[in-house]
Design a protein around this motif. Structure first.
Motif, PDB file in Angstrom:
ATOM      1  N   GLU A 256      43.861  39.382  33.025  1.00  0.00           N
ATOM      2  CA  GLU A 256      45.207  39.077  33.505  1.00  0.00           C
ATOM      3  C   GLU A 256      46.057  38.477  32.382  1.00  0.00           C
ATOM      4  OE1 GLU A 256      47.336  36.695  37.189  1.00  0.00           O
ATOM      5  OE2 GLU A 256      45.248  36.267  36.713  1.00  0.00           O
TER       6      GLU A 256
ATOM      7  N   LYS B  37      39.270  44.157  39.056  1.00  0.00           N
ATOM      8  CA  LYS B  37      40.345  43.848  40.016  1.00  0.00           C
ATOM      9  C   LYS B  37      41.701  43.681  39.333  1.00  0.00           C
ATOM     10  CE  LYS B  37      37.274  41.800  43.409  1.00  0.00           C
ATOM     11  NZ  LYS B  37      36.843  40.567  44.095  1.00  0.00           N
ATOM     12  N   GLU B  38      41.686  43.351  38.059  1.00  0.00           N
ATOM     13  CA  GLU B  38      42.941  43.201  37.305  1.00  0.00           C
ATOM     14  C   GLU B  38      43.352  44.503  36.614  1.00  0.00           C
ATOM     15  OE1 GLU B  38      45.048  40.705  37.445  1.00  0.00           O
ATOM     16  OE2 GLU B  38      43.669  39.760  38.858  1.00  0.00           O
TER      17      GLU B  38
ATOM     18  N   ARG C  92      43.539  31.801  31.093  1.00  0.00           N
ATOM     19  CA  ARG C  92      44.516  32.892  31.247  1.00  0.00           C
ATOM     20  C   ARG C  92      45.645  32.720  30.230  1.00  0.00           C
ATOM     21  NH1 ARG C  92      45.572  31.673  35.882  1.00  0.00           N
ATOM     22  NH2 ARG C  92      43.948  32.901  36.893  1.00  0.00           N
TER      23      ARG C  92
ATOM     24  N   THR D  41      52.380  41.949  25.817  1.00  0.00           N
ATOM     25  CA  THR D  41      51.067  42.223  26.400  1.00  0.00           C
ATOM     26  C   THR D  41      50.304  43.234  25.554  1.00  0.00           C
ATOM     27  OG1 THR D  41      51.914  44.009  27.788  1.00  0.00           O
ATOM     28  CG2 THR D  41      51.912  41.795  28.742  1.00  0.00           C
TER      29      THR D  41
ATOM     30  N   SER E   1      46.945  35.079  27.135  1.00  0.00           N
ATOM     31  CA  SER E   1      48.337  35.514  27.090  1.00  0.00           C
ATOM     32  C   SER E   1      48.972  35.190  25.730  1.00  0.00           C
ATOM     33  CB  SER E   1      49.124  34.832  28.220  1.00  0.00           C
ATOM     34  OG  SER E   1      50.479  35.193  28.175  1.00  0.00           O
TER      35      SER E   1
ATOM     36  N   ARG F 273      38.163  37.831  34.900  1.00  0.00           N
ATOM     37  CA  ARG F 273      39.401  38.209  35.589  1.00  0.00           C
ATOM     38  C   ARG F 273      40.614  37.520  34.969  1.00  0.00           C
ATOM     39  NH1 ARG F 273      40.254  38.697  42.100  1.00  0.00           N
ATOM     40  NH2 ARG F 273      42.292  39.679  41.949  1.00  0.00           N
ATOM     41  N   ALA F 274      40.487  36.236  34.681  1.00  0.00           N
ATOM     42  CA  ALA F 274      41.602  35.484  34.100  1.00  0.00           C
ATOM     43  C   ALA F 274      41.986  36.037  32.726  1.00  0.00           C
ATOM     44  CB  ALA F 274      41.238  34.004  33.991  1.00  0.00           C
TER      45      ALA F 274
ATOM     46  N   GLN G 135      46.863  41.434  29.696  1.00  0.00           N
ATOM     47  CA  GLN G 135      47.683  42.550  30.166  1.00  0.00           C
ATOM     48  C   GLN G 135      48.911  42.127  30.951  1.00  0.00           C
ATOM     49  OE1 GLN G 135      44.396  46.074  30.281  1.00  0.00           O
ATOM     50  NE2 GLN G 135      45.272  45.508  32.201  1.00  0.00           N
ATOM     51  N   GLY G 136      48.928  40.900  31.466  1.00  0.00           N
ATOM     52  CA  GLY G 136      50.066  40.456  32.259  1.00  0.00           C
ATOM     53  C   GLY G 136      50.281  41.331  33.482  1.00  0.00           C
ATOM     54  N   ASP G 137      51.507  41.332  33.971  1.00  0.00           N
ATOM     55  CA  ASP G 137      51.853  42.130  35.153  1.00  0.00           C
ATOM     56  C   ASP G 137      52.388  43.503  34.805  1.00  0.00           C
ATOM     57  OD1 ASP G 137      51.196  40.026  36.893  1.00  0.00           O
ATOM     58  OD2 ASP G 137      53.199  39.153  36.683  1.00  0.00           O
TER      59      ASP G 137
END
Length: 181
Positions: free
Chosen positions: A116, A171-172, A62, A128, A66, A112-113, A119-121
């Motif tokens: 995430e 899911k992300e 992840r 991102t 990032s 998934r990681a 794109q971050g939060d």
């Protein structure tokens, strides 16, 4: 106004030049969304995904996504064609290094990681970028292991092995799915 794609542009000064042309000199003024295959890093190069998968360390995976996103965004890129969520069924397949191998559970966790991490939060965060989940779907089970070849797969194998990575990535809330290879 006659360009459909600009693959290979990677310098910030080029992005600025092309963006000005698109916005100021075209009939509709639609800005360009710059993307690139940031598969295992941008400036800092991390192990290929197959190598990272060996670690089983989702935090490190992840974080690598990032870091790649932050570097890419600083260059002017907004989008990466990653993660590759397919299962590698044949070691002769030319895309094996882009994926997490043949284990559906591990591949799903990594998919998934990575979304995430890219794109971050909050995609309004300047560090991102958009993730594009690829290559939809079961492309890793190509005939004779050749890239750009046919895939013939049953529904059970598709659902049990090949779609799991895509389902976890979903899911992300990735912004894009590649609809082909």
């Amino acid at each position: 106004g006659e360009v459909g794609s600009m693959l290979g542009a990677r310098r910030p000064e080029d992005f600025e030049k092309y963006q000005r042309m698109a916005v100021d000199s075209s009939r509709l003024g639609i800005p360009i969304l710059f993307g690139f295959d940031i598969i295992h890093g941008c400036k800092v190069i991390f192990p290929i995904h197959l190598g990272s998968a060996c670690s089983w360390n989702m935090d490190a995976i992840r974080e690598s996504a990032s870091i790649a996103a932050s570097e890419a965004a600083a260059m002017g890129l907004a989008w990466t064609f990653s993660p590759m969520c397919d299962i590698s069924a044949d070691p002769r397949w030319g895309r094996v290094s882009e994926g997490a191998g043949e284990d559906p559970y591990l591949g799903a966790a990594i998919s998934r990681a990575m979304v995430e991490g890219y794109q971050g939060d909050d995609l309004s965060d300047s560090t991102t970028i958009l993730a594009c989940v690829k290559h939809f779907a079961a492309y890793g089970d190509t005939a004779t292991g050749k890239d750009y070849d046919t895939v013939e797969i049953g529904e059970h194998a598709l659902r049990e092995f090949y779609l799991r990575g895509y389902q976890e990535a979903l899911k992300e809330k990735p912004e894009m799915f590649m609809s082909s290879f």
